[in-house]
Design a protein around this motif. Structure first.
Motif, PDB file in Angstrom:
ATOM      1  N   SER A  26       0.827  -1.209   0.000  1.00 51.37           N
ATOM      2  CA  SER A  26       0.000   0.000   0.000  1.00 51.37           C
ATOM      3  C   SER A  26       0.858   1.254   0.000  1.00 51.37           C
ATOM      4  O   SER A  26       0.550   2.239  -0.684  1.00 51.37           O
ATOM      5  CB  SER A  26      -0.931   0.008   1.210  1.00 51.37           C
ATOM      6  OG  SER A  26      -1.833  -1.064   1.142  1.00 51.37           O
ATOM      7  N   TYR A  27       1.928   1.240   0.769  1.00 52.13           N
ATOM      8  CA  TYR A  27       2.821   2.393   0.853  1.00 52.13           C
ATOM      9  C   TYR A  27       3.492   2.673  -0.494  1.00 52.13           C
ATOM     10  O   TYR A  27       3.476   3.807  -0.982  1.00 52.13           O
ATOM     11  CB  TYR A  27       3.867   2.156   1.942  1.00 52.13           C
ATOM     12  CG  TYR A  27       4.811   3.309   2.144  1.00 52.13           C
ATOM     13  CD1 TYR A  27       4.384   4.482   2.744  1.00 52.13           C
ATOM     14  CD2 TYR A  27       6.139   3.223   1.747  1.00 52.13           C
ATOM     15  CE1 TYR A  27       5.252   5.552   2.941  1.00 52.13           C
ATOM     16  CE2 TYR A  27       7.011   4.278   1.933  1.00 52.13           C
ATOM     17  CZ  TYR A  27       6.567   5.442   2.534  1.00 52.13           C
ATOM     18  OH  TYR A  27       7.428   6.495   2.712  1.00 52.13           O
ATOM     19  N   VAL A  28       4.051   1.648  -1.107  1.00 51.17           N
ATOM     20  CA  VAL A  28       4.718   1.821  -2.397  1.00 51.17           C
ATOM     21  C   VAL A  28       3.701   2.233  -3.463  1.00 51.17           C
ATOM     22  O   VAL A  28       3.970   3.116  -4.287  1.00 51.17           O
ATOM     23  CB  VAL A  28       5.480   0.546  -2.803  1.00 51.17           C
ATOM     24  CG1 VAL A  28       5.984   0.624  -4.237  1.00 51.17           C
ATOM     25  CG2 VAL A  28       6.643   0.301  -1.851  1.00 51.17           C
ATOM     26  N   SER A  29       2.522   1.643  -3.429  1.00 48.10           N
ATOM     27  CA  SER A  29       1.475   2.019  -4.382  1.00 48.10           C
ATOM     28  C   SER A  29       1.103   3.487  -4.235  1.00 48.10           C
ATOM     29  O   SER A  29       0.928   4.198  -5.225  1.00 48.10           O
ATOM     30  CB  SER A  29       0.230   1.146  -4.191  1.00 48.10           C
ATOM     31  OG  SER A  29       0.505  -0.182  -4.543  1.00 48.10           O
ATOM     32  N   ALA A  30       0.983   3.963  -3.001  1.00 52.36           N
ATOM     33  CA  ALA A  30       0.645   5.369  -2.764  1.00 52.36           C
ATOM     34  C   ALA A  30       1.750   6.288  -3.268  1.00 52.36           C
ATOM     35  O   ALA A  30       1.472   7.345  -3.854  1.00 52.36           O
ATOM     36  CB  ALA A  30       0.381   5.598  -1.282  1.00 52.36           C
ATOM     37  N   ALA A  34       1.187   8.935  -6.309  1.00 47.01           N
ATOM     38  CA  ALA A  34       1.452  10.358  -6.127  1.00 47.01           C
ATOM     39  C   ALA A  34       2.420  10.871  -7.193  1.00 47.01           C
ATOM     40  O   ALA A  34       2.271  11.982  -7.704  1.00 47.01           O
ATOM     41  CB  ALA A  34       2.031  10.608  -4.732  1.00 47.01           C
ATOM     42  N   ASN A  35       3.381  10.055  -7.560  1.00 46.92           N
ATOM     43  CA  ASN A  35       4.393  10.455  -8.535  1.00 46.92           C
ATOM     44  C   ASN A  35       3.861  10.456  -9.966  1.00 46.92           C
ATOM     45  O   ASN A  35       4.399  11.150 -10.825  1.00 46.92           O
ATOM     46  CB  ASN A  35       5.607   9.538  -8.420  1.00 46.92           C
ATOM     47  CG  ASN A  35       6.814  10.077  -9.161  1.00 46.92           C
ATOM     48  OD1 ASN A  35       7.102  11.262  -9.097  1.00 46.92           O
ATOM     49  ND2 ASN A  35       7.504   9.222  -9.875  1.00 46.92           N
ATOM     50  N   THR A  36       2.811   9.688 -10.231  1.00 43.65           N
ATOM     51  CA  THR A  36       2.269   9.593 -11.589  1.00 43.65           C
ATOM     52  C   THR A  36       0.967  10.368 -11.758  1.00 43.65           C
ATOM     53  O   THR A  36       0.392  10.380 -12.838  1.00 43.65           O
ATOM     54  CB  THR A  36       2.019   8.124 -11.973  1.00 43.65           C
ATOM     55  OG1 THR A  36       1.094   7.553 -11.044  1.00 43.65           O
ATOM     56  CG2 THR A  36       3.315   7.329 -12.001  1.00 43.65           C
ATOM     57  N   GLY A  37       0.490  10.978 -10.675  1.00 46.09           N
ATOM     58  CA  GLY A  37      -0.755  11.733 -10.755  1.00 46.09           C
ATOM     59  C   GLY A  37      -2.003  10.879 -10.696  1.00 46.09           C
ATOM     60  O   GLY A  37      -3.095  11.358 -10.987  1.00 46.09           O
ATOM     61  N   LEU A  38      -1.863   9.642 -10.309  1.00 43.42           N
ATOM     62  CA  LEU A  38      -3.004   8.726 -10.255  1.00 43.42           C
ATOM     63  C   LEU A  38      -3.444   8.475  -8.815  1.00 43.42           C
ATOM     64  O   LEU A  38      -3.780   7.351  -8.433  1.00 43.42           O
ATOM     65  CB  LEU A  38      -2.652   7.404 -10.949  1.00 43.42           C
ATOM     66  CG  LEU A  38      -2.292   7.539 -12.426  1.00 43.42           C
ATOM     67  CD1 LEU A  38      -1.802   6.211 -12.984  1.00 43.42           C
ATOM     68  CD2 LEU A  38      -3.471   8.056 -13.224  1.00 43.42           C
ATOM     69  N   THR A  39      -3.465   9.513  -8.018  1.00 51.12           N
ATOM     70  CA  THR A  39      -3.765   9.386  -6.590  1.00 51.12           C
ATOM     71  C   THR A  39      -5.170   8.877  -6.313  1.00 51.12           C
ATOM     72  O   THR A  39      -5.428   8.360  -5.233  1.00 51.12           O
ATOM     73  CB  THR A  39      -3.557  10.726  -5.871  1.00 51.12           C
ATOM     74  OG1 THR A  39      -4.352  11.725  -6.515  1.00 51.12           O
ATOM     75  CG2 THR A  39      -2.095  11.146  -5.905  1.00 51.12           C
ATOM     76  N   HIS A  40      -6.065   9.011  -7.278  1.00 54.05           N
ATOM     77  CA  HIS A  40      -7.432   8.525  -7.079  1.00 54.05           C
ATOM     78  C   HIS A  40      -7.511   6.996  -7.058  1.00 54.05           C
ATOM     79  O   HIS A  40      -8.536   6.436  -6.690  1.00 54.05           O
ATOM     80  CB  HIS A  40      -8.350   9.080  -8.176  1.00 54.05           C
ATOM     81  CG  HIS A  40      -7.987   8.615  -9.550  1.00 54.05           C
ATOM     82  ND1 HIS A  40      -6.887   9.120 -10.236  1.00 54.05           N
ATOM     83  CD2 HIS A  40      -8.543   7.684 -10.352  1.00 54.05           C
ATOM     84  CE1 HIS A  40      -6.808   8.513 -11.418  1.00 54.05           C
ATOM     85  NE2 HIS A  40      -7.809   7.629 -11.507  1.00 54.05           N
ATOM     86  N   PRO A  44      -4.433   7.523   0.295  1.00 58.77           N
ATOM     87  CA  PRO A  44      -3.248   8.354   0.528  1.00 58.77           C
ATOM     88  C   PRO A  44      -2.393   7.791   1.654  1.00 58.77           C
ATOM     89  O   PRO A  44      -2.863   7.011   2.483  1.00 58.77           O
ATOM     90  CB  PRO A  44      -3.831   9.707   0.916  1.00 58.77           C
ATOM     91  CG  PRO A  44      -5.172   9.380   1.482  1.00 58.77           C
ATOM     92  CD  PRO A  44      -5.654   8.171   0.724  1.00 58.77           C
ATOM     93  N   ILE A  45      -1.153   8.225   1.692  1.00 48.79           N
ATOM     94  CA  ILE A  45      -0.261   7.848   2.793  1.00 48.79           C
ATOM     95  C   ILE A  45      -0.791   8.506   4.055  1.00 48.79           C
ATOM     96  O   ILE A  45      -1.062   9.700   4.072  1.00 48.79           O
ATOM     97  CB  ILE A  45       1.175   8.286   2.509  1.00 48.79           C
ATOM     98  CG1 ILE A  45       1.730   7.474   1.329  1.00 48.79           C
ATOM     99  CG2 ILE A  45       2.068   8.117   3.731  1.00 48.79           C
ATOM    100  CD1 ILE A  45       3.111   7.896   0.874  1.00 48.79           C
ATOM    101  N   GLN A  46      -0.957   7.711   5.069  1.00 48.93           N
ATOM    102  CA  GLN A  46      -1.501   8.215   6.326  1.00 48.93           C
ATOM    103  C   GLN A  46      -0.466   9.080   7.017  1.00 48.93           C
ATOM    104  O   GLN A  46       0.667   8.669   7.195  1.00 48.93           O
ATOM    105  CB  GLN A  46      -1.900   7.051   7.232  1.00 48.93           C
ATOM    106  CG  GLN A  46      -2.951   6.161   6.606  1.00 48.93           C
ATOM    107  CD  GLN A  46      -3.195   4.902   7.419  1.00 48.93           C
ATOM    108  OE1 GLN A  46      -2.727   4.773   8.529  1.00 48.93           O
ATOM    109  NE2 GLN A  46      -3.928   3.986   6.852  1.00 48.93           N
ATOM    110  N   GLN A  47      -0.888  10.270   7.379  1.00 50.46           N
ATOM    111  CA  GLN A  47       0.004  11.180   8.073  1.00 50.46           C
ATOM    112  C   GLN A  47      -0.142  10.990   9.571  1.00 50.46           C
ATOM    113  O   GLN A  47      -1.235  10.727  10.070  1.00 50.46           O
ATOM    114  CB  GLN A  47      -0.319  12.627   7.696  1.00 50.46           C
ATOM    115  CG  GLN A  47      -0.120  12.913   6.222  1.00 50.46           C
ATOM    116  CD  GLN A  47       1.320  12.742   5.778  1.00 50.46           C
ATOM    117  OE1 GLN A  47       2.227  13.187   6.449  1.00 50.46           O
ATOM    118  NE2 GLN A  47       1.506  12.105   4.650  1.00 50.46           N
ATOM    119  N   GLU A  48       0.945  11.164  10.284  1.00 48.03           N
ATOM    120  CA  GLU A  48       0.928  11.058  11.732  1.00 48.03           C
ATOM    121  C   GLU A  48       0.120  12.227  12.313  1.00 48.03           C
ATOM    122  O   GLU A  48       0.257  13.365  11.872  1.00 48.03           O
ATOM    123  CB  GLU A  48       2.354  11.105  12.270  1.00 48.03           C
ATOM    124  CG  GLU A  48       2.467  10.951  13.759  1.00 48.03           C
ATOM    125  CD  GLU A  48       3.908  10.994  14.229  1.00 48.03           C
ATOM    126  OE1 GLU A  48       4.103  11.151  15.433  1.00 48.03           O
ATOM    127  OE2 GLU A  48       4.819  10.863  13.394  1.00 48.03           O
TER     128      GLU A  48
END
Length: 54
Positions: A26-30, A34-40, A44-48
């Motif tokens: 999941s982390y690598v996919s996110a 994010a890098n390819t613009g396909l965030t949908h 998202p990466i969970q923020q602390e």
């Protein structure tokens, strides 16, 4: 998609994923989304959560 990583990078990714409460896939996919613009396509990466100091 099998990917070969340097052992140190593999360990760092595993630690980062854990720190964000995610599994490595999941982390690598996110990150890739994010890098390819396909965030949908992935969560998202969970923020602390920041402490409330107010």
């Amino acid at each position: 998609m099998p990917v070969r990583l340097h052992p140190a990078l593999k360990e760092a990714v595993a630690e980062a994923a854990k720190a964000h409460g995610m599994d490595v896939n999941s982390y690598v996919s996110a990150l890739l989304a994010a890098n390819t613009g396909l965030t949908h396509l992935v969560p998202p990466i969970q923020q602390e959560a920041l402490p409330n100091t107010a």
